[in-house]
Design an enzyme around this catalytic site. Structure first.
Site, PDB file in Angstrom:
ATOM      1  N   LEU A  46       0.819  -1.209   0.000  1.00 20.16           N
ATOM      2  CA  LEU A  46       0.000   0.000   0.000  1.00 20.16           C
ATOM      3  C   LEU A  46       0.854   1.262   0.000  1.00 20.16           C
ATOM      4  O   LEU A  46       2.019   1.230   0.408  1.00 20.16           O
ATOM      5  CB  LEU A  46      -0.886   0.010   1.255  1.00 20.16           C
ATOM      6  N   SER A  70       1.720  -1.692  -7.262  1.00 21.76           N
ATOM      7  CA  SER A  70       1.360  -2.891  -8.047  1.00 21.76           C
ATOM      8  C   SER A  70       0.292  -3.725  -7.322  1.00 21.76           C
ATOM      9  O   SER A  70       0.595  -4.794  -6.805  1.00 21.76           O
ATOM     10  CB  SER A  70       2.593  -3.731  -8.396  1.00 21.76           C
TER      11      SER A  70
HETATM   12  P1  ADP Z   1       5.561   3.916   0.162  1.00 22.98           P
HETATM   13  O1  ADP Z   1       6.793   4.061  -0.695  1.00 22.98           O
HETATM   14  O2  ADP Z   1       5.200   2.488   0.424  1.00 22.98           O
HETATM   15  O3  ADP Z   1       4.417   4.734  -0.315  1.00 22.98           O
HETATM   16  P2  ADP Z   1       7.039   5.542   2.021  1.00 22.98           P
HETATM   17  O4  ADP Z   1       8.359   4.849   2.136  1.00 22.98           O
HETATM   18  O5  ADP Z   1       6.935   6.741   1.138  1.00 22.98           O
HETATM   19  O6  ADP Z   1       5.920   4.462   1.619  1.00 22.98           O
HETATM   20  O7  ADP Z   1       6.531   5.975   3.482  1.00 22.98           O
HETATM   21  C1  ADP Z   1       6.646   5.136   4.594  1.00 22.98           C
HETATM   22  C2  ADP Z   1       6.599   5.984   5.870  1.00 22.98           C
HETATM   23  O8  ADP Z   1       6.613   5.121   6.999  1.00 22.98           O
HETATM   24  C3  ADP Z   1       7.798   6.920   6.008  1.00 22.98           C
HETATM   25  O9  ADP Z   1       7.366   8.141   6.561  1.00 22.98           O
HETATM   26  C4  ADP Z   1       8.690   6.161   6.985  1.00 22.98           C
HETATM   27  O10 ADP Z   1       9.524   7.036   7.737  1.00 22.98           O
HETATM   28  C5  ADP Z   1       7.669   5.469   7.883  1.00 22.98           C
HETATM   29  N1  ADP Z   1       8.175   4.226   8.509  1.00 22.98           N
HETATM   30  C6  ADP Z   1       8.114   3.946   9.835  1.00 22.98           C
HETATM   31  N2  ADP Z   1       8.682   2.758  10.119  1.00 22.98           N
HETATM   32  C7  ADP Z   1       9.121   2.271   8.938  1.00 22.98           C
HETATM   33  C8  ADP Z   1       9.807   1.065   8.569  1.00 22.98           C
HETATM   34  N3  ADP Z   1      10.155   0.130   9.464  1.00 22.98           N
HETATM   35  N4  ADP Z   1      10.104   0.885   7.265  1.00 22.98           N
HETATM   36  C9  ADP Z   1       9.748   1.813   6.329  1.00 22.98           C
HETATM   37  N5  ADP Z   1       9.113   2.960   6.616  1.00 22.98           N
HETATM   38  C10 ADP Z   1       8.796   3.205   7.912  1.00 22.98           C
END
Ligand code: ADP
Length: 201
Positions: free
Chosen positions: A33, A106
């Site tokens: 997601l 995806s």
């Molecule tokens: P996506 O690419 O799936 O849309 P993002 O990487 O842009 O998601 O965003 C994920 C968010 O969740 C970020 O703000 C990140 O700092 C936070 N987060 C908290 N814990 C984690 C973790 N263990 N791994 C990845 N992101 C994390």
């Protein structure tokens, strides 16, 4: 039949380039997601692999949709084309011996199978970032969930469009209450044998 492209016969093969770079050209395909953590982990993983001397390329919605796919919308047809072109790009990097880390929602089996068929079964690992919707929505990194809840975005995955969970991902990781580094540790352990000739920790 006469070979009209004889020049291609002289191109260095994937295997020759992998030998040159001392790594395997594979794709690590992240699915999950919006806000689940795909891009964050992809970038951290690239840095970790770089420390091991592994050359990678991260592809995500931002660098793909702002450039080569800037002509595409979010219609079903264009979402498919977005994945098709992205997978073709992954294949080009892989054929150059480079590890590609692709972070795309995806959202269904069809799109993931399309990517797999283009990249090739032996060259792809599917990594499902399974962070639940409630946590993704709580993070709401880009404010998209709030907007979607208010009806400002149609067909938003998780809210008004379905996310079909992968049934046979190579790796599944729920990032809730976990550090990015611990997620990267787990992925590194699972991909090591597929990515590098020898991995020294
Ligand atoms: P996506 O690419 O799936 O849309 P993002 O990487 O842009 O998601 O965003 C994920 C968010 O969740 C970020 O703000 C990140 O700092 C936070 N987060 C908290 N814990 C984690 C973790 N263990 N791994 C990845 N992101 C994390």
């Amino acid at each position: 039949m006469k070979n009209i492209y004889p020049i291609f016969n002289n191109m260095l093969s994937k295997e020759e380039k992998e030998r040159q770079l001392h790594q395997r050209g594979v794709t690590l395909w992240f699915t999950g997601l919006s806000g689940s953590g795909k891009s964050t982990i992809a970038v951290a993983l690239e840095r970790r692999l770089a420390l091991q001397g592994v050359l990678c390329k991260v592809l995500d919605g931002d660098n793909i949709r702002s450039g080569i796919n800037s002509d595409l919308s979010f219609s079903d047809m264009d979402r498919e084309e977005n994945i098709r072109r992205t997978a073709e790009i992954c294949k080009l990097f892989n054929d150059t011996g480079i590890v590609t880390i692709a972070a795309f929602v995806s959202p269904n089996a069809y799109l993931r199978a399309l990517a797999r068929s283009i990249i090739g079964e032996g060259n792809i690992m599917e990594i499902y970032i399974s962070t639940p919707l409630a946590e993704c929505e709580r993070r709401d990194v880009k404010g998209l969930y709030a907007k979607a809840r208010q009806g400002g975005i149609t067909d938003f995955t998780g809210i008004s469009a379905r996310f079909e969970e992968p049934k046979s991902a190579d790796i599944s990781i729920d990032t809730t209450n976990r550090s990015v580094e611990s997620c990267v540790d787990e992925i590194m352990n699972r991909i090591a044998s597929r990515v590098v000739y020898e991995l020294q920790y």
